[in-house]
Design a protein around this motif. Structure first.
Motif, PDB file in Angstrom:
ATOM      1  N   GLU A   1       0.768   5.652   0.043  1.00  0.00           N
ATOM      2  CA  GLU A   1      -0.032   6.857   0.239  1.00  0.00           C
ATOM      3  C   GLU A   1       0.751   8.035  -0.309  1.00  0.00           C
ATOM      4  O   GLU A   1       1.897   8.272   0.088  1.00  0.00           O
TER       5      GLU A   1
ATOM      6  N   SER B   1       0.840  -1.185   0.000  1.00  0.00           N
ATOM      7  CA  SER B   1       0.000   0.000   0.000  1.00  0.00           C
ATOM      8  C   SER B   1       0.881   1.244   0.000  1.00  0.00           C
ATOM      9  O   SER B   1       1.901   1.297   0.675  1.00  0.00           O
TER      10      SER B   1
ATOM     11  N   SER C   1      -3.163   0.841  -5.522  1.00  0.00           N
ATOM     12  CA  SER C   1      -3.379   1.197  -4.120  1.00  0.00           C
ATOM     13  C   SER C   1      -4.405   2.315  -4.000  1.00  0.00           C
ATOM     14  O   SER C   1      -4.387   3.282  -4.775  1.00  0.00           O
ATOM     15  N   ASP C   2      -5.295   2.205  -3.042  1.00  0.00           N
ATOM     16  CA  ASP C   2      -6.302   3.249  -2.816  1.00  0.00           C
ATOM     17  C   ASP C   2      -5.673   4.577  -2.409  1.00  0.00           C
ATOM     18  O   ASP C   2      -6.262   5.624  -2.590  1.00  0.00           O
TER      19      ASP C   2
END
Length: 135
Positions: free
Chosen positions: A4, A2, A70-71
């Protein structure tokens, strides 16, 4: 993995056909030229300049698929600051200790450049005639 990210340089356009036009490391500074679009023989792009980066890598976007899915991956910007995940986390895992670094990601529809640099980059608009080797 993940990731960010946070947009650093906003733009009103992002073209899937964009690409890293050039990457130059000289005198401890890194300059990346991104060709964003081409209309009527004029290429419009960005010049992203890092002062004293401590590391960088260029990868094809297909080698970073784990980021795109990935969100936490921000879309629509050519320059992102990586807040979590990313290359820095990969290096920490390999080295078995955490190091404080600031990480940036210069994104295009093709090649992408990860950069470790404690300072934010300078980002400016650039343009040149298609086929002009002087830029």
């Amino acid at each position: 993995m993940s990731i960010e990210t946070q947009p650093f340089f906003s733009t009103n356009f992002f073209h899937d056909t964009s690409d890293v036009e050039s990457l130059n490391y000289a005198h401890g500074n890194l300059t990346i030229i991104v060709a964003c679009s081409r209309i009527n023989g004029i290429v419009r792009g960005l010049k992203v300049h890092f002062t004293r980066p401590s590391g960088f890598r260029l990868l094809d976007e297909s080698d970073l698929t784990r980021y795109w899915v990935s969100d936490g991956f921000a879309r629509g910007s050519y320059v992102l600051e990586v807040k979590q995940g990313g290359w820095s986390t990969e290096e920490d895992t390999l080295e078995t200790f955490e190091r404080v670094r600031r990480e940036w990601l210069v994104v295009s529809g093709n090649a992408c450049v990860s950069v470790f640099c404690s300072c934010a980059p300078d980002v400016t608009d650039v343009s040149w005639e298609w086929g002009d080797e002087s830029d």
